[in-house]
Structure formats: C-alpha cells, structure tokens
Write a protein that holds these residues in place. Sequence first.
Motif, PDB file in Angstrom:
ATOM      1  N   LYS A   1      57.705  33.771 151.222  1.00  0.00           N
ATOM      2  CA  LYS A   1      57.296  32.507 151.833  1.00  0.00           C
ATOM      3  C   LYS A   1      56.235  31.833 150.974  1.00  0.00           C
ATOM      4  N   GLN A   2      55.277  32.618 150.491  1.00  0.00           N
ATOM      5  CA  GLN A   2      54.243  32.064 149.615  1.00  0.00           C
ATOM      6  C   GLN A   2      54.864  31.436 148.372  1.00  0.00           C
ATOM      7  N   GLN A   3      55.886  32.089 147.841  1.00  0.00           N
ATOM      8  CA  GLN A   3      56.578  31.552 146.670  1.00  0.00           C
ATOM      9  C   GLN A   3      57.221  30.202 147.003  1.00  0.00           C
ATOM     10  N   LEU A   4      57.853  30.106 148.150  1.00  0.00           N
ATOM     11  CA  LEU A   4      58.446  28.836 148.561  1.00  0.00           C
ATOM     12  C   LEU A   4      57.376  27.760 148.760  1.00  0.00           C
ATOM     13  N   TYR A   5      56.243  28.137 149.336  1.00  0.00           N
ATOM     14  CA  TYR A   5      55.164  27.172 149.522  1.00  0.00           C
ATOM     15  C   TYR A   5      54.656  26.670 148.166  1.00  0.00           C
ATOM     16  N   LEU A   6      54.624  27.574 147.183  1.00  0.00           N
ATOM     17  CA  LEU A   6      54.218  27.170 145.833  1.00  0.00           C
ATOM     18  C   LEU A   6      55.224  26.180 145.247  1.00  0.00           C
ATOM     19  N   TYR A   7      56.504  26.436 145.441  1.00  0.00           N
ATOM     20  CA  TYR A   7      57.532  25.493 144.994  1.00  0.00           C
ATOM     21  C   TYR A   7      57.342  24.136 145.677  1.00  0.00           C
ATOM     22  N   ALA A   8      57.051  24.166 146.979  1.00  0.00           N
ATOM     23  CA  ALA A   8      56.845  22.921 147.724  1.00  0.00           C
ATOM     24  C   ALA A   8      55.637  22.170 147.165  1.00  0.00           C
ATOM     25  N   TYR A   9      54.577  22.898 146.853  1.00  0.00           N
ATOM     26  CA  TYR A   9      53.390  22.279 146.264  1.00  0.00           C
ATOM     27  C   TYR A   9      53.733  21.634 144.922  1.00  0.00           C
ATOM     28  N   ALA A  10      54.471  22.365 144.086  1.00  0.00           N
ATOM     29  CA  ALA A  10      54.852  21.835 142.774  1.00  0.00           C
ATOM     30  C   ALA A  10      55.719  20.587 142.926  1.00  0.00           C
ATOM     31  N   LEU A  11      56.634  20.609 143.875  1.00  0.00           N
ATOM     32  CA  LEU A  11      57.480  19.437 144.119  1.00  0.00           C
ATOM     33  C   LEU A  11      56.628  18.243 144.546  1.00  0.00           C
ATOM     34  N   GLN A  12      55.686  18.485 145.451  1.00  0.00           N
ATOM     35  CA  GLN A  12      54.821  17.407 145.909  1.00  0.00           C
ATOM     36  C   GLN A  12      53.981  16.857 144.753  1.00  0.00           C
ATOM     37  N   LYS A  13      53.477  17.755 143.922  1.00  0.00           N
ATOM     38  CA  LYS A  13      52.640  17.341 142.796  1.00  0.00           C
ATOM     39  C   LYS A  13      53.432  16.480 141.806  1.00  0.00           C
ATOM     40  N   ASN A  14      54.716  16.815 141.619  1.00  0.00           N
ATOM     41  CA  ASN A  14      55.537  16.108 140.625  1.00  0.00           C
ATOM     42  C   ASN A  14      56.251  14.877 141.159  1.00  0.00           C
ATOM     43  N   THR A  15      56.539  14.855 142.466  1.00  0.00           N
ATOM     44  CA  THR A  15      57.321  13.735 143.012  1.00  0.00           C
ATOM     45  C   THR A  15      56.565  12.938 144.062  1.00  0.00           C
TER      46      THR A  15
ATOM     47  N   PRO B   1      68.933  42.466 150.762  1.00  0.00           N
ATOM     48  CA  PRO B   1      69.209  42.120 152.162  1.00  0.00           C
ATOM     49  C   PRO B   1      67.983  41.465 152.803  1.00  0.00           C
ATOM     50  N   ARG B   2      68.222  40.782 153.872  1.00  0.00           N
ATOM     51  CA  ARG B   2      67.155  40.116 154.626  1.00  0.00           C
ATOM     52  C   ARG B   2      66.167  41.166 155.172  1.00  0.00           C
ATOM     53  N   PRO B   3      64.857  40.987 154.915  1.00  0.00           N
ATOM     54  CA  PRO B   3      63.879  41.951 155.427  1.00  0.00           C
ATOM     55  C   PRO B   3      63.501  41.647 156.874  1.00  0.00           C
ATOM     56  N   ASP B   4      62.707  42.525 157.453  1.00  0.00           N
ATOM     57  CA  ASP B   4      62.178  42.291 158.800  1.00  0.00           C
ATOM     58  C   ASP B   4      61.273  41.067 158.782  1.00  0.00           C
ATOM     59  N   GLU B   5      61.190  40.393 159.916  1.00  0.00           N
ATOM     60  CA  GLU B   5      60.389  39.170 160.034  1.00  0.00           C
ATOM     61  C   GLU B   5      58.925  39.372 159.683  1.00  0.00           C
ATOM     62  N   ASN B   6      58.379  40.541 159.946  1.00  0.00           N
ATOM     63  CA  ASN B   6      56.958  40.759 159.714  1.00  0.00           C
ATOM     64  C   ASN B   6      56.673  41.581 158.457  1.00  0.00           C
ATOM     65  N   SER B   7      57.624  41.646 157.526  1.00  0.00           N
ATOM     66  CA  SER B   7      57.428  42.452 156.324  1.00  0.00           C
ATOM     67  C   SER B   7      56.527  41.735 155.313  1.00  0.00           C
ATOM     68  N   ASP B   8      55.823  42.538 154.532  1.00  0.00           N
ATOM     69  CA  ASP B   8      54.966  41.992 153.473  1.00  0.00           C
ATOM     70  C   ASP B   8      55.802  41.255 152.436  1.00  0.00           C
ATOM     71  N   ARG B   9      56.985  41.784 152.166  1.00  0.00           N
ATOM     72  CA  ARG B   9      57.866  41.154 151.168  1.00  0.00           C
ATOM     73  C   ARG B   9      58.250  39.744 151.600  1.00  0.00           C
ATOM     74  N   LEU B  10      58.592  39.568 152.857  1.00  0.00           N
ATOM     75  CA  LEU B  10      58.951  38.235 153.346  1.00  0.00           C
ATOM     76  C   LEU B  10      57.750  37.294 153.241  1.00  0.00           C
ATOM     77  N   ALA B  11      56.576  37.795 153.541  1.00  0.00           N
ATOM     78  CA  ALA B  11      55.362  36.971 153.420  1.00  0.00           C
ATOM     79  C   ALA B  11      55.174  36.503 151.973  1.00  0.00           C
ATOM     80  N   LEU B  12      55.433  37.376 151.017  1.00  0.00           N
ATOM     81  CA  LEU B  12      55.322  36.987 149.603  1.00  0.00           C
ATOM     82  C   LEU B  12      56.360  35.930 149.231  1.00  0.00           C
TER      83      LEU B  12
END
Length: 122
Positions: A32-46, A19-30
């Motif tokens: 988000k970091q994972q998504l930022y890493l995906y965005a970085y990888a996409l930028q690096k490749n495309t 389920p969706r966690p609270d906005e300020n949860s540590d899990r959500l922060a992690l």
Amino acid sequence: DLLRRSDDGIEILDFKTRPRPDENSDRLALYKQQLYLYAYALQKNTGQLPHRLFLYWTAEKNKEDALMEILYTSKQIEDVNTNLEDVVTGIRQRKFKINSLPEAEVCRACDIRHFCRREGLL
C-alpha cells in the motif's frame, strides 16, 4: 505496473507475483505504501491524484480475488512523502543502520543479497 485512464481519471495498477496476503499483513501494508508513493509521484508530475489504486495478485488461485482496490486519503499520500523525505535525509547523512531484518524470502529474492553478506550487513 500500469497507469490506465478511465472515464473517471487515472488508475494505478500494481502487479504482484504472489497470492493475495491477509488484510492485516505487514507485506500488504508495504505494498500500500508503494502505491501511495506512485500516487504521490503522479500528483507531482501531473498535478492530479489517481482516481483509484489497485493491486493485482498474479499467483492468486481464485481469480475473482486477484484484483484488490486500495482506498486512500490525501493524508496517506502526504505521509508517504514525509517518510520519503526522512529516507532521503538518512541516506544523505549516511545512516544505514538496519533496525529489523527482512524476511528470509525477501533476502533470497534480493538482487544485492550477496553485497549484504560480503559487507557483513546481514
């Protein structure tokens, strides 16, 4: 996970089996970091950053709340790259000290949890 091309550009959609966690949860922060890493990888490749980032909570009871857009800045993408470089440096230097234990549910779902117990890491 999914890369989707829209009229505005590429979107990244990351599915989470909880389920969706609270906005300020540590899990959500992690996550988000994972998504930022995906965005970085996409930028690096495309050469382009994604137009939008999303998390989709498959166990969310209220399906209207299942889709969560994650806003980001290029600074966050740069920060995740710096963090990744620090992790790689630590691995190369064989620095494997665990600073804080993960939540018990993380260990229960981990594929290498038996290795940690056998080696006395956790």
